[in-house]
Scaffold this motif. Structure first.
Motif, PDB file in Angstrom:
ATOM      1  N   VAL A 119     -56.831  22.131   8.276  1.00  9.58           N
ATOM      2  CA  VAL A 119     -57.645  21.314   9.181  1.00  9.58           C
ATOM      3  C   VAL A 119     -56.811  20.171   9.745  1.00  9.58           C
ATOM      4  O   VAL A 119     -56.839  19.882  10.945  1.00  9.58           O
ATOM      5  N   ASN A 120     -56.048  19.532   8.883  1.00 14.07           N
ATOM      6  CA  ASN A 120     -55.172  18.441   9.316  1.00 14.07           C
ATOM      7  C   ASN A 120     -54.145  18.946  10.329  1.00 14.07           C
ATOM      8  O   ASN A 120     -53.859  18.295  11.348  1.00 14.07           O
ATOM      9  N   SER A 121     -53.589  20.129  10.069  1.00 13.51           N
ATOM     10  CA  SER A 121     -52.613  20.728  10.979  1.00 13.51           C
ATOM     11  C   SER A 121     -53.237  21.023  12.330  1.00 13.51           C
ATOM     12  O   SER A 121     -52.623  20.796  13.379  1.00 13.51           O
ATOM     13  N   ALA A 122     -54.476  21.523  12.307  1.00 16.00           N
ATOM     14  CA  ALA A 122     -55.168  21.879  13.554  1.00 16.00           C
ATOM     15  C   ALA A 122     -55.403  20.645  14.419  1.00 16.00           C
ATOM     16  O   ALA A 122     -55.140  20.664  15.631  1.00 16.00           O
ATOM     17  N   TYR A 123     -55.889  19.573  13.819  1.00 20.94           N
ATOM     18  CA  TYR A 123     -56.174  18.364  14.597  1.00 20.94           C
ATOM     19  C   TYR A 123     -54.897  17.685  15.078  1.00 20.94           C
ATOM     20  O   TYR A 123     -54.847  17.159  16.202  1.00 20.94           O
ATOM     21  N   GLY A 230     -56.552  33.323  23.381  1.00 16.21           N
ATOM     22  CA  GLY A 230     -57.187  33.638  24.654  1.00 16.21           C
ATOM     23  C   GLY A 230     -58.538  34.297  24.455  1.00 16.21           C
ATOM     24  O   GLY A 230     -59.511  33.961  25.137  1.00 16.21           O
ATOM     25  N   LEU A 231     -58.604  35.226  23.500  1.00 17.32           N
ATOM     26  CA  LEU A 231     -59.879  35.888  23.209  1.00 17.32           C
ATOM     27  C   LEU A 231     -60.912  34.898  22.671  1.00 17.32           C
ATOM     28  O   LEU A 231     -62.105  35.007  22.975  1.00 17.32           O
ATOM     29  N   LEU A 232     -60.458  33.937  21.884  1.00 14.98           N
ATOM     30  CA  LEU A 232     -61.377  32.910  21.374  1.00 14.98           C
ATOM     31  C   LEU A 232     -61.975  32.102  22.518  1.00 14.98           C
ATOM     32  O   LEU A 232     -63.192  31.867  22.562  1.00 14.98           O
ATOM     33  N   PHE A 233     -61.124  31.669  23.445  1.00  6.06           N
ATOM     34  CA  PHE A 233     -61.623  30.922  24.599  1.00  6.06           C
ATOM     35  C   PHE A 233     -62.565  31.784  25.439  1.00  6.06           C
ATOM     36  O   PHE A 233     -63.557  31.293  25.978  1.00  6.06           O
ATOM     37  N   LYS A 267     -72.894  18.134  21.801  1.00  2.00           N
ATOM     38  CA  LYS A 267     -72.190  19.081  22.668  1.00  2.00           C
ATOM     39  C   LYS A 267     -70.688  18.840  22.618  1.00  2.00           C
ATOM     40  O   LYS A 267     -69.884  19.790  22.526  1.00  2.00           O
ATOM     41  N   ARG A 268     -70.289  17.580  22.707  1.00  2.00           N
ATOM     42  CA  ARG A 268     -68.869  17.253  22.689  1.00  2.00           C
ATOM     43  C   ARG A 268     -68.244  17.567  21.335  1.00  2.00           C
ATOM     44  O   ARG A 268     -67.098  18.049  21.265  1.00  2.00           O
ATOM     45  N   LEU A 269     -68.989  17.330  20.266  1.00  5.17           N
ATOM     46  CA  LEU A 269     -68.479  17.600  18.925  1.00  5.17           C
ATOM     47  C   LEU A 269     -68.243  19.101  18.730  1.00  5.17           C
ATOM     48  O   LEU A 269     -67.197  19.517  18.208  1.00  5.17           O
ATOM     49  N   ILE A 270     -69.204  19.902  19.166  1.00  6.03           N
ATOM     50  CA  ILE A 270     -69.065  21.356  19.053  1.00  6.03           C
ATOM     51  C   ILE A 270     -67.897  21.843  19.894  1.00  6.03           C
ATOM     52  O   ILE A 270     -67.080  22.660  19.454  1.00  6.03           O
ATOM     53  N   MET A 271     -67.799  21.330  21.121  1.00 11.10           N
ATOM     54  CA  MET A 271     -66.765  21.798  22.040  1.00 11.10           C
ATOM     55  C   MET A 271     -65.375  21.411  21.564  1.00 11.10           C
ATOM     56  O   MET A 271     -64.461  22.240  21.555  1.00 11.10           O
ATOM     57  N   VAL A 272     -65.194  20.165  21.164  1.00 13.88           N
ATOM     58  CA  VAL A 272     -63.853  19.729  20.781  1.00 13.88           C
ATOM     59  C   VAL A 272     -63.392  20.456  19.518  1.00 13.88           C
ATOM     60  O   VAL A 272     -62.205  20.822  19.399  1.00 13.88           O
ATOM     61  N   ASN A 273     -64.296  20.715  18.587  1.00 12.59           N
ATOM     62  CA  ASN A 273     -63.902  21.433  17.376  1.00 12.59           C
ATOM     63  C   ASN A 273     -63.615  22.911  17.659  1.00 12.59           C
ATOM     64  O   ASN A 273     -62.752  23.516  17.014  1.00 12.59           O
ATOM     65  N   SER A 274     -64.314  23.466  18.625  1.00 15.49           N
ATOM     66  CA  SER A 274     -64.017  24.838  19.047  1.00 15.49           C
ATOM     67  C   SER A 274     -62.632  24.908  19.665  1.00 15.49           C
ATOM     68  O   SER A 274     -61.863  25.849  19.420  1.00 15.49           O
ATOM     69  N   VAL A 276     -60.161  22.813  19.051  1.00 15.46           N
ATOM     70  CA  VAL A 276     -59.202  22.587  17.971  1.00 15.46           C
ATOM     71  C   VAL A 276     -58.873  23.907  17.273  1.00 15.46           C
ATOM     72  O   VAL A 276     -57.702  24.205  17.000  1.00 15.46           O
ATOM     73  N   LEU A 277     -59.900  24.709  16.999  1.00 17.68           N
ATOM     74  CA  LEU A 277     -59.679  26.001  16.344  1.00 17.68           C
ATOM     75  C   LEU A 277     -58.827  26.925  17.217  1.00 17.68           C
ATOM     76  O   LEU A 277     -57.861  27.537  16.738  1.00 17.68           O
ATOM     77  N   ALA A 278     -59.181  27.027  18.505  1.00 18.58           N
ATOM     78  CA  ALA A 278     -58.448  27.921  19.406  1.00 18.58           C
ATOM     79  C   ALA A 278     -56.996  27.462  19.577  1.00 18.58           C
ATOM     80  O   ALA A 278     -56.077  28.293  19.608  1.00 18.58           O
ATOM     81  N   LEU A 279     -56.781  26.152  19.697  1.00 19.04           N
ATOM     82  CA  LEU A 279     -55.413  25.655  19.864  1.00 19.04           C
ATOM     83  C   LEU A 279     -54.609  25.778  18.573  1.00 19.04           C
ATOM     84  O   LEU A 279     -53.381  25.957  18.612  1.00 19.04           O
ATOM     85  N   TYR A 280     -55.294  25.697  17.437  1.00 19.50           N
ATOM     86  CA  TYR A 280     -54.610  25.912  16.157  1.00 19.50           C
ATOM     87  C   TYR A 280     -54.088  27.344  16.081  1.00 19.50           C
ATOM     88  O   TYR A 280     -52.940  27.587  15.679  1.00 19.50           O
TER      89      TYR A 280
END
Length: 288
Positions: A119-123, A230-233, A267-274, A276-280
Motif C-alpha cells: 500500500v505504501n509503495s502504491a501511494y 490498461g484493462l483496469l482503467f 466519489k473522490r476517495l473511491i476514484m483516487v484509490n482506484s 492508485v491501484l491501477a498505477l501501482y
C-alpha cells in the motif's frame, strides 16, 4: 514500434517513437478535413523537441496555425508565461518528484509482500508519477510557449476527479483525447455494423472503452503490467458507464443520499484509490 515496445535491443530504436506514431496517424487522418502539411511543417510537428519524448500530443492543424503566426506568438508576455511554467515544471520534476523518489519511494522494498508495504509503495509511486510526468508536461508547455508554440495542457488536478470520465479529462489529457477521436469513435462505429450489437448501445460503448484502454496499455509496452493496468482503467470506465446508464433509467443514486460535500468526498476517495491501484500495477512494482 513493436520491437520498441518489446524492449528488444535494436539499433533502429527511435526516441519518442510512440508519440511520433500517434502524430503521424493524426496528421494523415485529419488531412482531408484540415489540409496537409508541407515537408517543413510536417517534420517540425513530428519532431518538435519539447514534446518529442513524452508529449503532450498536439494536433497537426493546431500546430500549423502557430507556425503560420510566425513571430507574432513570440512576445515578452509569452516568454514570461512560458518561463513560469518551465520553473513550475522543473520544481515538480526535479525537486518534488526526486524528493518522493529518494525519501519515500526509494526507501520501500518493492519485493515485499506485506500488505502495508505494498500500500505504501502504491501511494508513493502515485505521488512520484504525478510530480514527474506533470512536471515534464509543464516544462514542455513552457518551452513551447517561449518558442511560439502553444503546447496543449496535459494535466489539471487529476486526483481531484470524481469519476473515470472526469479523470481522463484531467490526466494525460492529450492522450485521452487522441484515443477517443482515433480509436474509440471508429471502433464504436464499426461495432454498430454487426446485427447482434445494433441497438445495444451500452454494450458497444463498454466494448469500445475496454479495447481503447487495452490499446493504451499496449502502447505503453507489451508487458503484462502495462496491459493489465490498461484493462483496469477500462474496467473502471465501463463500470462508471453502466452506473450512469442505471441512474438515468431511474435507478437509485447511492451518492445522492448524503450531503454534497460528503458525496463529493466519497466519489473522490473511491476514484483516487482506484487510480492508485491501477498505477501501482502500471509501475511493475507488484511483487509477483
Amino acid at each position: 514500434m513493436i520491437l520498441f515496445k518489446l524492449d528488444v535491443d535494436v539499433m533502429y530504436k527511435v526516441i519518442g517513437i510512440s508519440y511520433i506514431t500517434f502524430r503521424v496517424i493524426q496528421a494523415i487522418s485529419d488531412q482531408k478535413n484540415y489540409g496537409s502539411l508541407d515537408f517543413f511543417e510536417f517534420t517540425s510537428y513530428l519532431f518538435f523537441p519539447p514534446t518529442l519524448l513524452a508529449g503532450p500530443i498536439d494536433r497537426s492543424y493546431r500546430f500549423k496555425s502557430d507556425l503560420d503566426n510566425g513571430y507574432n506568438n513570440i512576445s515578452t508576455s509569452n516568454f514570461v508565461r512560458g518561463w513560469e511554467l518551465l520553473v513550475i515544471g522543473g520544481l515538480f520534476k526535479f525537486v518534488l518528484a526526486e524528493f518522493v523518489a529518494k525519501f519515500w519511494l526509494g526507501e520501500i522494498d518493492a519485493t515485499s509482500t506485506s500488505i502495508a508495504t505494498m500500500v505504501n509503495s502504491a501511494y508513493s509511486y502515485t505521488a512520484y508519477f504525478y510530480f514527474d510526468f506533470a512536471g515534464y508536461s509543464a516544462m514542455a508547455m513552457g518551452v513551447g510557449i517561449m518558442l511560439g508554440i502553444s503546447v496543449p495542457k496535459n494535466f489539471d488536478k487529476p486526483y481531484l476527479a470524481q469519476n473515470p470520465q472526469e479523470f481522463w479529462r484531467r490526466f494525460h489529457i492529450t492522450l485521452g483525447a487522441w484515443l477517443t477521436d482515433y480509436f474509440f469513435k471508429p471502433i464504436y462505429m464499426y461495432l454498430q455494423r454487426f446485427s447482434y450489437l445494433r441497438g445495444r448501445r451500452l454494450l458497444v460503448q463498454n466494448i469500445s472503452i475496454t479495447l481503447t484502454f487495452l490499446l493504451m496499455g499496449m502502447w505503453n509496452g507489451l508487458v503484462w503490467h502495462y496491459i493489465f493496468s490498461g484493462l483496469l482503467f477500462g474496467l473502471y470506465s465501463s463500470i462508471h458507464n453502466c452506473y450512469v446508464h442505471y441512474v438515468k433509467k431511474g435507478g437509485a443514486d447511492i451518492f445522492s443520499v448524503s450531503s454534497n460535500i460528503l458525496s463529493l468526498s466519497m466519489k473522490r476517495l473511491i476514484m483516487v484509490n482506484s487510480v492508485v491501484l491501477a498505477l501501482y500495477v502500471f509501475s511493475g512494482r507488484v511483487p509477483l
